[in-house]
Motif scaffolding. Structure first.
Motif, PDB file in Angstrom:
ATOM      1  N   UNK A 172     -11.114   3.077  36.804  1.00 47.53           N
ATOM      2  CA  UNK A 172     -10.153   4.165  36.975  1.00 47.53           C
ATOM      3  C   UNK A 172      -9.064   3.694  37.943  1.00 47.53           C
ATOM      4  N   UNK A 173      -7.811   4.143  37.711  1.00 41.97           N
ATOM      5  CA  UNK A 173      -6.736   3.604  38.545  1.00 41.97           C
ATOM      6  C   UNK A 173      -5.693   4.637  38.981  1.00 41.97           C
ATOM      7  N   UNK A 174      -5.867   5.907  38.612  1.00 42.53           N
ATOM      8  CA  UNK A 174      -4.869   6.891  39.019  1.00 42.53           C
ATOM      9  C   UNK A 174      -5.451   8.297  39.042  1.00 42.53           C
ATOM     10  N   UNK A 175      -4.649   9.219  39.547  1.00 45.24           N
ATOM     11  CA  UNK A 175      -4.937  10.641  39.533  1.00 45.24           C
ATOM     12  C   UNK A 175      -4.492  11.194  38.185  1.00 45.24           C
ATOM     13  N   UNK A 176      -5.408  11.632  37.362  1.00 44.81           N
ATOM     14  CA  UNK A 176      -5.074  12.122  36.027  1.00 44.81           C
ATOM     15  C   UNK A 176      -4.307  13.439  36.055  1.00 44.81           C
ATOM     16  N   UNK A 177      -4.187  14.045  37.212  1.00 44.42           N
ATOM     17  CA  UNK A 177      -3.453  15.296  37.336  1.00 44.42           C
ATOM     18  C   UNK A 177      -2.014  15.123  37.778  1.00 44.42           C
ATOM     19  N   UNK A 178      -1.488  13.892  37.733  1.00 43.80           N
ATOM     20  CA  UNK A 178      -0.100  13.640  38.120  1.00 43.80           C
ATOM     21  C   UNK A 178       0.871  14.334  37.172  1.00 43.80           C
ATOM     22  N   UNK A 179       2.119  14.483  37.621  1.00 45.95           N
ATOM     23  CA  UNK A 179       3.162  14.985  36.740  1.00 45.95           C
ATOM     24  C   UNK A 179       3.413  13.970  35.632  1.00 45.95           C
ATOM     25  N   UNK A 180       4.036  14.413  34.557  1.00 46.55           N
ATOM     26  CA  UNK A 180       4.192  13.554  33.383  1.00 46.55           C
ATOM     27  C   UNK A 180       4.934  12.257  33.692  1.00 46.55           C
ATOM     28  N   UNK A 181       6.007  12.323  34.471  1.00 46.55           N
ATOM     29  CA  UNK A 181       6.754  11.105  34.751  1.00 46.55           C
ATOM     30  C   UNK A 181       6.005  10.184  35.704  1.00 46.55           C
ATOM     31  N   UNK A 182       5.346  10.753  36.714  1.00 49.61           N
ATOM     32  CA  UNK A 182       4.572   9.936  37.652  1.00 49.61           C
ATOM     33  C   UNK A 182       3.414   9.265  36.926  1.00 49.61           C
ATOM     34  N   UNK A 183       2.774   9.987  36.030  1.00 44.04           N
ATOM     35  CA  UNK A 183       1.678   9.419  35.257  1.00 44.04           C
ATOM     36  C   UNK A 183       2.188   8.281  34.372  1.00 44.04           C
ATOM     37  N   UNK A 184       3.320   8.525  33.715  1.00 43.99           N
ATOM     38  CA  UNK A 184       3.885   7.508  32.826  1.00 43.99           C
ATOM     39  C   UNK A 184       4.269   6.251  33.595  1.00 43.99           C
ATOM     40  N   UNK A 185       4.890   6.411  34.748  1.00 41.87           N
ATOM     41  CA  UNK A 185       5.280   5.251  35.537  1.00 41.87           C
ATOM     42  C   UNK A 185       4.060   4.456  35.975  1.00 41.87           C
ATOM     43  N   UNK A 186       2.988   5.150  36.365  1.00 41.76           N
ATOM     44  CA  UNK A 186       1.767   4.455  36.765  1.00 41.76           C
ATOM     45  C   UNK A 186       1.190   3.656  35.603  1.00 41.76           C
ATOM     46  N   UNK A 187       1.171   4.268  34.416  1.00 40.53           N
ATOM     47  CA  UNK A 187       0.642   3.593  33.232  1.00 40.53           C
ATOM     48  C   UNK A 187       1.506   2.394  32.856  1.00 40.53           C
ATOM     49  N   UNK A 188       2.809   2.572  32.846  1.00 40.79           N
ATOM     50  CA  UNK A 188       3.704   1.482  32.442  1.00 40.79           C
ATOM     51  C   UNK A 188       3.685   0.331  33.443  1.00 40.79           C
ATOM     52  N   UNK A 189       3.638   0.653  34.715  1.00 40.77           N
ATOM     53  CA  UNK A 189       3.559  -0.401  35.730  1.00 40.77           C
ATOM     54  C   UNK A 189       2.233  -1.146  35.633  1.00 40.77           C
ATOM     55  N   UNK A 190       1.160  -0.427  35.326  1.00 47.87           N
ATOM     56  CA  UNK A 190      -0.138  -1.064  35.144  1.00 47.87           C
ATOM     57  C   UNK A 190      -0.096  -2.043  33.975  1.00 47.87           C
ATOM     58  N   UNK A 191       0.569  -1.646  32.889  1.00 55.39           N
ATOM     59  CA  UNK A 191       0.660  -2.520  31.718  1.00 55.39           C
ATOM     60  C   UNK A 191       1.485  -3.765  32.000  1.00 55.39           C
ATOM     61  N   UNK A 192       2.422  -3.655  32.934  1.00 57.21           N
ATOM     62  CA  UNK A 192       3.230  -4.832  33.293  1.00 57.21           C
ATOM     63  C   UNK A 192       2.400  -5.891  34.010  1.00 57.21           C
ATOM     64  N   UNK A 193       1.260  -5.513  34.559  1.00 46.54           N
ATOM     65  CA  UNK A 193       0.436  -6.450  35.336  1.00 46.54           C
ATOM     66  C   UNK A 193      -0.913  -6.751  34.695  1.00 46.54           C
ATOM     67  N   UNK A 194      -1.261  -6.068  33.600  1.00 51.59           N
ATOM     68  CA  UNK A 194      -2.586  -6.288  33.007  1.00 51.59           C
ATOM     69  C   UNK A 194      -2.529  -6.910  31.618  1.00 51.59           C
ATOM     70  N   UNK A 195      -1.392  -7.540  31.293  1.00 52.04           N
ATOM     71  CA  UNK A 195      -1.254  -8.149  29.980  1.00 52.04           C
ATOM     72  C   UNK A 195      -0.875  -7.159  28.898  1.00 52.04           C
TER      73      UNK A 195
END
Length: 507
Positions: free
Chosen positions: A312-335
């Motif tokens: 697990x790597x984030x708070x699933x209750x984040x706002x839509x944009x904060x959640x999206x940024x966390x997911x996209x930034x994670x993808x930039x570093x995890x292949x």
């Protein structure tokens, strides 16, 4: 606009165009322009904003032309849920809900990151009940629910039967009975036309136009036959956003270049550029809003896992944009591996829109929108390339935190909309789907006043006879648009713009 064109150059170009427009009396000032046809009001676009503008103008007695560049009506509205935040609806009154326009406007401003327009939000909120009554009287049906969605302080969100398509079909059926509305598809706006008094007098269009591709259409497509159509009282642009225009959006925000979108293929920046050429002021073009196949509000009931680490790597209750940024930034570093979210049956039952859950389970929610059912956690992890032992440890740890009433790892809220976050039943069945944020709304657009009139970049004054409504306008929502507030924006300002245009003296 090419992908290398930076924001500074765009605004410099816009300013130069605006100055030229003003000095020349408009983008294409003409002493005695000749026209092929004449209407009172031209509406560009046929989604919910365009449809409401056309209906409102027609019922004010105007002779209306509604044009659509695509082969069918509806734009992105046709494939949207069109949740409708409404203050003072019959549903609220029946339940005794104490709400006010000020409350809705304040909720929107809080979500906007202090970048939204409170006065415009208040004007919208004051007119939502009128818009609801207008649609209901013309055939729109609501499914009976009254929801309190993320960011809203009161239950006020209505859902139409049949979502966007059902709502639009009802309004179009009513429109068929109006003799003063003409509708044309395959008709693309090319240029706003002005008279020597700097007032809009019409539109240059191409009929028999056939859309090509979002990447190149505005720059290379020359199909169609050019015509000049006079508008005695005004032109209303209801052309939506530019989420499909990868070159334009990535020039503003580079990490948006590869983000998916399920918007109408015609959602490009062409109309925005036409309006800037006409002298209108663009604003908030570097802002964005993400969407998901499942409601953002309902991410909170699940656990999101990074398949690269199985943790697990984030708070699933984040706002839509904060959640999206966390997911996209994670993808930039995890292949570029897409995170996935896990639910149990109890969690799915907490969703505010069970119809969308069913659509996902049936594979009907578009790009990466399918949810799968698994009999065991082992099977689930095998499907997403995660380590089942590590995921099991993460979920057990999560359950202990939730049972204790505090998420000390990521500070997830323990309650939303009166429902409590609960532990997951790991014995199965379990449900999972990848989380791939979509750019499905662009907050940026043309600056307008409280009547939908386009504001000139050169002097900050309304451009006479030019209106911009719905997602084509900018400034209302700020950093993040609150859920269920796009449709009321479209409906209310379409009505106000149409009424204002219909009251103008015919030229």
């Amino acid at each position: 606009m090419t992908s290398s064109l930076c924001r500074r150059k765009f605004l410099q170009t816009a300013a130069a165009a605006a100055a030229a427009a003003v000095s020349a009396g408009g983008a294409q000032a003409q002493d005695k322009p000749s026209f092929d046809e004449t209407f009172d009001i031209i509406v560009v676009g046929s989604g919910i904003a365009g449809t409401m503008a056309a209906l409102s103008a027609a019922e004010q007695g105007a002779k209306v032309l509604m044009i659509e560049k695509m082969s069918r009506l509806g734009g992105t509205s046709r494939i949207s849920g069109l949740n409708f935040a409404c203050v003072g609806s019959p549903a609220q009154k029946a339940k005794g809900i104490q709400d006010s326009p000020e409350q809705l406007a304040s909720d929107m401003y809080k979500v906007s990151g202090s970048m939204g327009d409170y006065e415009k939000a208040l004007e919208m909120a004051k007119n939502t009940a009128r818009a609801e009554a207008f649609m209901t009287a013309r055939g729109v049906k609501w499914d009976g629910r009254l929801l309190k969605l993320g960011g809203h302080s009161q239950p006020r969100v209505l859902i139409s039967e049949g979502d966007g398509a059902g709502l639009l079909n009802a309004l179009w059926k009513y429109m068929e009975g109006l003799k003063n509305v003409t509708v044309r598809v395959h008709c693309k706006a090319d240029e706003v036309l002005f008279d020597d008094k700097k007032a809009v007098v019409g539109l240059k269009v191409r009929e028999n136009y056939y859309f090509d591709t979002p990447e190149s259409d505005d720059l290379t497509n020359r199909t169609g036959v050019e015509k000049k159509i006079r508008a005695n009282q005004g032109v209303i642009f209801a052309t939506g956003g530019y989420a499909r225009d990868k070159a334009f959006r990535s020039a503003e925000v580079p990490f948006l270049a590869g983000v998916a979108t399920t918007t109408n293929p015609g959602a490009t920046s062409g109309a925005l550029k036409i309006l800037v050429k006409a002298g209108a002021q663009p604003m908030h073009l570097s802002l964005f809003r993400f969407a998901y196949p499942l409601p953002t509000e309902d991410m909170i009931w699940g656990v999101m896992i990074d398949p690269a680490t199985s943790r697990r790597f984030l708070n699933e209750g984040l706002t839509r944009n904060a959640l999206a940024q966390s997911v996209l930034l994670r993808r930039m570093t995890n292949g570029d591996k897409k995170p996935f979210i896990i639910y149990d049956e109890k969690a799915l039952g907490k969703f505010h829109n069970l119809n969308r859950v069913q659509r996902s389970l049936n594979g009907l929610n578009g790009i990466d929108g399918t949810m799968y059912k698994y009999d065991s956690l082992k099977d689930l992890c095998a499907a997403y390339g995660a380590d089942p032992k590590v995921v099991a440890d993460e979920l057990e740890k999560y359950n202990k935190l939730i049972a204790a009433g505090k998420d000390s790892d990521f500070d997830k809220q323990m309650e939303r909309s009166g429902r409590k976050v609960q532990t997951l039943d790991l014995s199965g069945p379990l449900y999972a789907m990848v989380i791939n944020p979509r750019l499905n709304y662009t907050p940026g657009g043309i600056r307008t006043d409280l009547r939908g009139r386009a504001i000139a970049l050169a002097d900050g004054k309304p451009i006479e006879g030019l209106y911009v409504v719905g997602e084509a306008s900018g400034g209302l929502h700020g950093q993040e648009r609150m859920t269920a507030c796009s449709m009321p924006e479209c409906c209310v300002f379409a009505m106000l713009a149409a009424e204002n245009a219909a009251q103008r003296k015919r030229q």
